[in-house]
Design a protein around this motif. Structure first.
Motif, short mmCIF file in Angstrom:
data_model
loop_
_atom_site.label_atom_id
_atom_site.label_comp_id
_atom_site.label_asym_id
_atom_site.label_seq_id
_atom_site.Cartn_x
_atom_site.Cartn_y
_atom_site.Cartn_z
N TRP A 139 0.87 -1.18 0.00
CA TRP A 139 0.00 0.00 0.00
C TRP A 139 0.90 1.22 0.00
CZ3 TRP A 139 -5.29 1.13 0.02
CH2 TRP A 139 -5.61 2.48 0.27
N GLU A 140 0.67 2.13 -0.93
CA GLU A 140 1.47 3.35 -1.01
C GLU A 140 0.56 4.53 -1.34
OE1 GLU A 140 3.78 5.78 -0.31
OE2 GLU A 140 5.11 4.03 -0.61
N GLN A 141 0.62 5.59 -0.54
CA GLN A 141 -0.19 6.77 -0.82
C GLN A 141 0.59 8.08 -0.71
OE1 GLN A 141 -2.89 6.01 2.73
NE2 GLN A 141 -2.80 8.26 2.85
N ARG A 142 1.89 8.00 -0.54
CA ARG A 142 2.69 9.21 -0.43
C ARG A 142 2.87 9.86 -1.80
NH1 ARG A 142 7.77 6.69 2.54
NH2 ARG A 142 7.26 5.10 0.98
N ARG A 143 2.51 11.12 -1.89
CA ARG A 143 2.56 11.84 -3.16
C ARG A 143 3.94 11.82 -3.79
NH1 ARG A 143 -2.51 12.02 -4.93
NH2 ARG A 143 -3.93 13.08 -3.52
N ALA A 144 4.95 11.99 -2.96
CA ALA A 144 6.31 12.06 -3.48
C ALA A 144 6.72 10.76 -4.17
CB ALA A 144 7.29 12.38 -2.36
N VAL A 145 6.11 9.65 -3.78
CA VAL A 145 6.42 8.35 -4.37
C VAL A 145 5.55 8.09 -5.59
CG1 VAL A 145 6.48 5.86 -3.95
CG2 VAL A 145 7.16 7.44 -2.14
N LEU A 146 4.30 8.52 -5.54
CA LEU A 146 3.33 8.16 -6.58
C LEU A 146 3.42 9.03 -7.83
CD1 LEU A 146 0.15 7.53 -4.40
CD2 LEU A 146 1.62 5.82 -5.45
N GLN A 147 3.90 10.24 -7.72
CA GLN A 147 3.89 11.16 -8.84
C GLN A 147 4.67 10.63 -10.04
OE1 GLN A 147 5.30 14.86 -7.21
NE2 GLN A 147 3.26 15.52 -6.58
N ASP A 148 4.04 10.71 -11.21
CA ASP A 148 4.67 10.30 -12.45
C ASP A 148 3.95 11.02 -13.59
OD1 ASP A 148 6.41 9.00 -14.12
OD2 ASP A 148 5.81 6.97 -13.58
N SER A 149 4.38 10.79 -14.81
CA SER A 149 3.72 11.39 -15.97
C SER A 149 3.96 10.51 -17.18
CB SER A 149 4.24 12.81 -16.22
OG SER A 149 5.62 12.79 -16.54
N VAL A 150 3.17 10.74 -18.20
CA VAL A 150 3.31 9.98 -19.43
C VAL A 150 2.96 10.90 -20.60
CG1 VAL A 150 0.92 9.11 -19.32
CG2 VAL A 150 2.65 7.86 -20.64
N ARG A 151 3.69 10.75 -21.69
CA ARG A 151 3.44 11.56 -22.88
C ARG A 151 2.84 10.68 -23.97
NH1 ARG A 151 4.80 16.37 -24.76
NH2 ARG A 151 6.24 16.79 -23.01
N SER A 152 1.82 11.20 -24.62
CA SER A 152 1.19 10.52 -25.75
C SER A 152 0.93 11.55 -26.84
CB SER A 152 -0.13 9.87 -25.31
OG SER A 152 -0.78 9.29 -26.43
N GLY A 153 1.71 11.48 -27.91
CA GLY A 153 1.59 12.48 -28.96
C GLY A 153 1.96 13.85 -28.43
N TYR A 154 1.04 14.82 -28.61
CA TYR A 154 1.27 16.17 -28.11
C TYR A 154 0.79 16.35 -26.67
CZ TYR A 154 2.24 17.37 -32.97
OH TYR A 154 2.77 17.43 -34.24
N ASN A 155 0.21 15.32 -26.12
CA ASN A 155 -0.37 15.43 -24.78
C ASN A 155 0.54 14.83 -23.72
OD1 ASN A 155 -2.92 16.54 -25.69
ND2 ASN A 155 -3.41 14.49 -26.46
N ARG A 156 0.56 15.49 -22.59
CA ARG A 156 1.31 14.98 -21.44
C ARG A 156 0.34 14.87 -20.27
NH1 ARG A 156 6.55 14.27 -20.62
NH2 ARG A 156 7.35 14.06 -18.51
N TYR A 157 0.27 13.69 -19.66
CA TYR A 157 -0.67 13.43 -18.58
C TYR A 157 0.08 13.23 -17.27
CZ TYR A 157 -3.85 12.39 -22.46
OH TYR A 157 -4.60 12.45 -23.61
N SER A 158 -0.44 13.84 -16.21
CA SER A 158 0.10 13.61 -14.88
C SER A 158 -0.51 12.34 -14.30
CB SER A 158 -0.22 14.79 -13.95
OG SER A 158 0.46 15.96 -14.38
N ILE A 159 0.32 11.53 -13.69
CA ILE A 159 -0.14 10.30 -13.04
C ILE A 159 0.09 10.49 -11.54
CG2 ILE A 159 0.12 7.80 -12.86
CD1 ILE A 159 -0.89 8.76 -15.59
N ASN A 160 -0.99 10.60 -10.80
CA ASN A 160 -0.87 10.85 -9.37
C ASN A 160 -2.09 10.29 -8.64
OD1 ASN A 160 0.09 11.71 -6.94
ND2 ASN A 160 -0.24 13.90 -7.31
N PRO A 161 -2.22 8.97 -8.57
CA PRO A 161 -3.38 8.37 -7.91
C PRO A 161 -3.38 8.67 -6.41
CG PRO A 161 -1.72 6.71 -8.33
CD PRO A 161 -1.24 7.97 -9.02
N ASP A 162 -4.53 8.50 -5.79
CA ASP A 162 -4.62 8.69 -4.35
C ASP A 162 -3.83 7.61 -3.61
OD1 ASP A 162 -6.22 10.97 -4.38
OD2 ASP A 162 -8.05 9.78 -4.58
#
Length: 291
Positions: A139-162
């Motif tokens: 189980w992990e919920q610390r923001r500093a650990v969970l933060q990530d991102s992904v790029r698809s074409g011209y779009n960049r998405y933040s990945i930061n689940p609860d």
């Protein structure tokens, strides 16, 4: 073994050390949470938590919606969390690391959200432990650990689940034992619309691209995952599920349910068939964490 501190407080290495460990793991806890974890009398739990507050190890606040409770109401509406001193103590005992942050002024607007994560976490732990075969492997919920991102074409998405959690089922073949889940608790209604899509839909589209590009395997070493979205009401869960289908995200990767199924009084129901997906919810098909 006990350690004497100021006043008449004695730090019991095992019992009080375990309390600090729970707060490092769950972040925000009420007396009822600690009672279920410790299996101690609720009066004893309240007294011990107050002692930790007096020692500056814990601090406490109240849930916003409980502030109008009648005078003399049970003090279970208090929410406790580690102080800076408490976090340092947790780090010294190996219960926390540098990714764990101290928040001196917890936002009252976000407190119900974070408290729900603690309740979900605890209900899941209690339910899986009761099965004997199913285990909460991570189980992990610390923001500093969970933060990530992904790029698809011209779009960049933040990945930061609860939160992210892994469930291991010893009854399955070894290669199929572990399932992987990202958790989202959606209290507010969809907002931040851009080009016809809300923040929620963009978030879900980001999760879809996260797997499509292989970023999940790179970041977490996992072959696949499901996204659990929990809402305060069933109506809102159904509406979000319908919106996913309309936005061309009708996939079984995305599971929905409402918070009524997350209960400390009956934690086992969290493993029931309570989740539906935009792929087949109209057929009444439900899914379970426990299968």
């Amino acid at each position: 073994m006990t350690t004497h501190t100021r006043g008449n407080f004695y730090f019991k290495k095992d019992a009080d050390g375990q309390i600090i460990k729970w707060f490092a793991e769950y972040h925000y806890l009420q007396p009822v949470h600690v009672q279920l974890l410790s299996r101690r009398n609720i009066v004893s739990v309240r007294r011990r938590l107050r002692k930790h507050c007096d020692q500056g190890i814990l601090t406490r606040t109240t849930v916003p919606f409980a502030r109008k409770a009648p005078i003399g109401s049970p003090p279970d509406q208090y929410v406790y969390y580690l102080t800076r001193t408490g976090l340092a103590l947790a780090r010294a005992r190996g219960f926390a690391d540098d990714h764990s942050r101290y928040n001196p002024e917890k936002s009252q607007a976000l407190l119900p959200h974070d408290l729900f994560l603690s309740t979900f976490h605890l209900a899941l732990y209690l339910a899986t432990e009761a099965t004997g075969a199913l285990h909460l492997a991570l189980w992990e919920q610390r923001r500093a650990v969970l933060q990530d991102s992904v790029r698809s074409g011209y779009n960049r998405y933040s990945i930061n689940p609860d939160a992210i959690f892994f469930l291991k089922d010893d009854a399955r073949p070894k290669e199929e034992q572990t399932s992987y889940f990202f958790l989202e608790y959606e209290r507010s209604r969809p907002s931040g619309h851009q080009q016809g899509e809300s923040n929620f839909i963009r978030k879900m589209r980001g999760f879809y691209e996260y797997h499509l590009t292989g970023a999940d395997a790179k970041r977490w070493g996992i072959p696949n995952f499901y996204v659990l979205t929990i809402t305060p009401t069933r109506e809102r869960a159904l509406n979000l599920c319908q919106t996913m289908k309309e936005c061309e995200l009708p996939f079984k990767r995305f599971w929905f349910t409402d918070a009524s199924h997350v209960s400390l009084e009956a934690p086992a129901q969290i493993l029931d068939k309570i989740f539906f997906t935009p792929k087949d919810f109209e057929q009444g098909i439900l899914y379970s964490l426990g299968t």
